[in-house]
Design a protein around this motif. Sequence first.
Motif, PDB file in Angstrom:
ATOM      1  N   LEU A   1     -28.584 -13.881  93.987  1.00 15.54           N
ATOM      2  CA  LEU A   1     -28.992 -14.704  95.306  1.00 15.54           C
ATOM      3  C   LEU A   1     -28.144 -13.965  96.718  1.00 15.54           C
ATOM      4  O   LEU A   1     -26.788 -13.651  96.185  1.00 15.54           O
ATOM      5  N   GLY A   2     -28.514 -14.239  97.542  1.00 16.55           N
ATOM      6  CA  GLY A   2     -28.406 -12.955  98.504  1.00 16.55           C
ATOM      7  C   GLY A   2     -27.326 -13.944  99.658  1.00 16.55           C
ATOM      8  O   GLY A   2     -26.956 -14.811  99.529  1.00 16.55           O
ATOM      9  N   ARG A   3     -26.729 -13.373 100.208  1.00 16.54           N
ATOM     10  CA  ARG A   3     -25.908 -14.444 101.404  1.00 16.54           C
ATOM     11  C   ARG A   3     -26.455 -15.138 101.955  1.00 16.54           C
ATOM     12  O   ARG A   3     -25.454 -16.774 102.001  1.00 16.54           O
TER      13      ARG A   3
ATOM     14  N   PHE B   1     -23.758 -25.447  89.974  1.00 21.42           N
ATOM     15  CA  PHE B   1     -23.868 -25.731  91.464  1.00 21.42           C
ATOM     16  C   PHE B   1     -24.463 -27.721  91.147  1.00 21.42           C
ATOM     17  O   PHE B   1     -24.646 -27.913  90.435  1.00 21.42           O
TER      18      PHE B   1
ATOM     19  N   TYR C   1     -33.893 -22.637  89.698  1.00 21.75           N
ATOM     20  CA  TYR C   1     -33.604 -22.429  91.553  1.00 21.75           C
ATOM     21  C   TYR C   1     -33.844 -20.589  91.629  1.00 21.75           C
ATOM     22  O   TYR C   1     -33.782 -20.124  92.345  1.00 21.75           O
TER      23      TYR C   1
ATOM     24  N   ARG D   1     -28.721 -20.053  82.461  1.00 22.42           N
ATOM     25  CA  ARG D   1     -29.455 -20.104  84.225  1.00 22.42           C
ATOM     26  C   ARG D   1     -29.030 -18.419  83.943  1.00 22.42           C
ATOM     27  O   ARG D   1     -29.754 -18.340  84.322  1.00 22.42           O
TER      28      ARG D   1
ATOM     29  N   HIS E   1     -24.522 -29.999  93.008  1.00 20.28           N
ATOM     30  CA  HIS E   1     -24.899 -30.347  93.676  1.00 20.28           C
ATOM     31  C   HIS E   1     -26.977 -30.804  93.317  1.00 20.28           C
ATOM     32  O   HIS E   1     -27.658 -31.268  93.965  1.00 20.28           O
ATOM     33  N   MET E   2     -27.019 -29.676  91.507  1.00 21.35           N
ATOM     34  CA  MET E   2     -27.915 -29.571  91.479  1.00 21.35           C
ATOM     35  C   MET E   2     -28.507 -30.337  90.160  1.00 21.35           C
ATOM     36  O   MET E   2     -26.983 -29.589  89.349  1.00 21.35           O
TER      37      MET E   2
ATOM     38  N   LEU F   1     -27.759  -5.943  94.878  1.00 18.20           N
ATOM     39  CA  LEU F   1     -28.737  -6.953  94.408  1.00 18.20           C
ATOM     40  C   LEU F   1     -29.123  -6.372  92.804  1.00 18.20           C
ATOM     41  O   LEU F   1     -29.016  -6.969  91.869  1.00 18.20           O
TER      42      LEU F   1
ATOM     43  N   ALA G   1     -23.055 -18.182  92.761  1.00 19.69           N
ATOM     44  CA  ALA G   1     -24.146 -17.499  93.471  1.00 19.69           C
ATOM     45  C   ALA G   1     -24.522 -15.650  93.730  1.00 19.69           C
ATOM     46  O   ALA G   1     -25.605 -15.389  92.781  1.00 19.69           O
TER      47      ALA G   1
ATOM     48  N   SER H   1     -28.987 -17.135 101.174  1.00 17.33           N
ATOM     49  CA  SER H   1     -29.892 -18.601  99.811  1.00 17.33           C
ATOM     50  C   SER H   1     -28.538 -19.191  98.951  1.00 17.33           C
ATOM     51  O   SER H   1     -28.153 -20.379  98.970  1.00 17.33           O
TER      52      SER H   1
ATOM     53  N   LYS I   1     -35.778 -17.541  93.331  1.00 14.79           N
ATOM     54  CA  LYS I   1     -35.422 -17.143  94.468  1.00 14.79           C
ATOM     55  C   LYS I   1     -35.307 -15.355  94.167  1.00 14.79           C
ATOM     56  O   LYS I   1     -36.687 -15.203  94.277  1.00 14.79           O
ATOM     57  N   ILE I   2     -34.949 -15.382  93.174  1.00 10.14           N
ATOM     58  CA  ILE I   2     -34.871 -14.334  92.690  1.00 10.14           C
ATOM     59  C   ILE I   2     -36.284 -13.019  91.647  1.00 10.14           C
ATOM     60  O   ILE I   2     -35.853 -12.013  91.894  1.00 10.14           O
TER      61      ILE I   2
ATOM     62  N   ARG J   1     -28.518 -22.835 100.021  1.00 10.30           N
ATOM     63  CA  ARG J   1     -29.148 -23.797  99.369  1.00 10.30           C
ATOM     64  C   ARG J   1     -27.155 -24.239  98.143  1.00 10.30           C
ATOM     65  O   ARG J   1     -27.610 -24.786  97.500  1.00 10.30           O
ATOM     66  N   VAL J   2     -26.438 -23.646  98.318  1.00 11.60           N
ATOM     67  CA  VAL J   2     -25.037 -23.165  97.625  1.00 11.60           C
ATOM     68  C   VAL J   2     -24.423 -24.531  98.225  1.00 11.60           C
ATOM     69  O   VAL J   2     -23.732 -25.252  97.915  1.00 11.60           O
TER      70      VAL J   2
ATOM     71  N   ARG K   1     -29.137  -8.231  89.569  1.00 16.56           N
ATOM     72  CA  ARG K   1     -30.364  -8.809  88.872  1.00 16.56           C
ATOM     73  C   ARG K   1     -30.576  -8.049  87.593  1.00 16.56           C
ATOM     74  O   ARG K   1     -30.816  -8.751  86.827  1.00 16.56           O
TER      75      ARG K   1
END
Lengths: 260, 212
Positions: B119-121, A107, A118, A167, A109-110, A91, B114, B123, A122-123, B127-128, A95
Amino acid sequence: MPQLITEANELATAGVTISHLSKSFGSNLVLDDISMTVAPGSVTALIGPSGSGKSTLLRCVNLLEQPDRGTVTVGSTTIEAGAKVTDRALLALRRQVGMVFQSFNLFPHMTVLRNVAYPQEKILGRSRAEAEERALTLLERVGLRDKAQQHPGRCSGGQQQRIAIVRALALNPRAMLFDEPTSALDPEVGVEVLAVMRELADSGMTMIVVTHEMQFARDVSDHLVVMADGHIIEEGDPRAIMAAPSQERTRRFLSAVLER
Amino acid sequence: MEAVVAVLLGLPMTLLVTAAAFAIGLVGGIPLMLGLRSRHRVVRLAVRFVVDLIRGIPPIVWLFVLFFGVSIGALRFNALAAAIVGLGIISAAYLAEIYRGGFATLPAGQTEAARALGLGRRSTFVRVLAPQAARTALPSVTTFLLALLKDSSIASTIGVTDMVFAANTFVRQNPMTAGLTPFFVAAAVYVAISIPLAIVARRLDARMRRSA
């Protein structure tokens, strides 16, 4: 036109170093002992025939593919292949690196706004208001603020790709990877995307771009890397290589691409 | 008219068995689906075996085994409990497979994007992937619910007083006059529930598609 990423100047962008990287899929050696350095703030274009390993190399930089041997360094984070890579290290690396895909991968659905906001929440732990404000600012800069409340399915390919770039940028990456960002787009739409990328390059972002856009490679990149069969066959100044390739393989590839 | 009333008295039980078994399946299908998607091969194979086993045994056998076969100390299932648990277990196995299919159709690029964002596993999954998988799975889940509504009638074989049981009883008590009427009534009620449900599901699906 305002600068696309003021933050790039505040947070120093990072260099990327790949050393002695190898990767096989089964018995198929896709990358054979690749070493490459990308200076902070520079743009490297990665070209070559399909199957040459350029996309795999790019995907190894943020470990979407696990290399078998070698190391990848982004800024101060180094990941060594073979050793057990912890989720935390993974990560930490990801990042710092933003990635843009050929197929956008927003995504569905968003809404566009949530797509950009989002991941920040989250991050980076930003509040929703903060993340959405930043998302809107960035969308404004690529001319897509009016799409914020739509779903990506309602946007054209060129718009989706610009949203995908935004994004990734919203997370303040220190380097950006582009995997054939315009290959799925009509040429006239690709131009919008290339314009955003050019601006990003001008603002000092470190970029590695796998591309078939020779004009972009020549005009925007600082360094050109030509790959074939899992090897770097030639690298150096883009204009010099395009004007007079030293390798026969490069010459054949360039003439094939330019004739198209 | 008498037949109609008699059969309708079984309707609450039909709805209860269906709803309770479906609820068990909706929830129980989640851990089974996670097992089917596990990173560990052993877990995957074990859960795969369990799911296939559950689906391989006919529902009526499940109900008989649970109703007549299970008596561990004080634990014995009455007919209603055996029907709900039996159909619930079967639903969990089928829905696990439906959920898994919902995830399987998602493009690999979604997971990659993702991950690339950092993003972690968890999330990524919650969420995705999950919201998209739920959309793809919705039509199959509804189809399964409609099938379950009708399959709940096998509960009548172990004495649950649902619509089919009520129809059967009415026929036995009025052998000269009833004819097949009670069964036609039951059939009409099943249809009357199924069709609106199917229409609602199609509307929901169409709306989700439009927003996606």
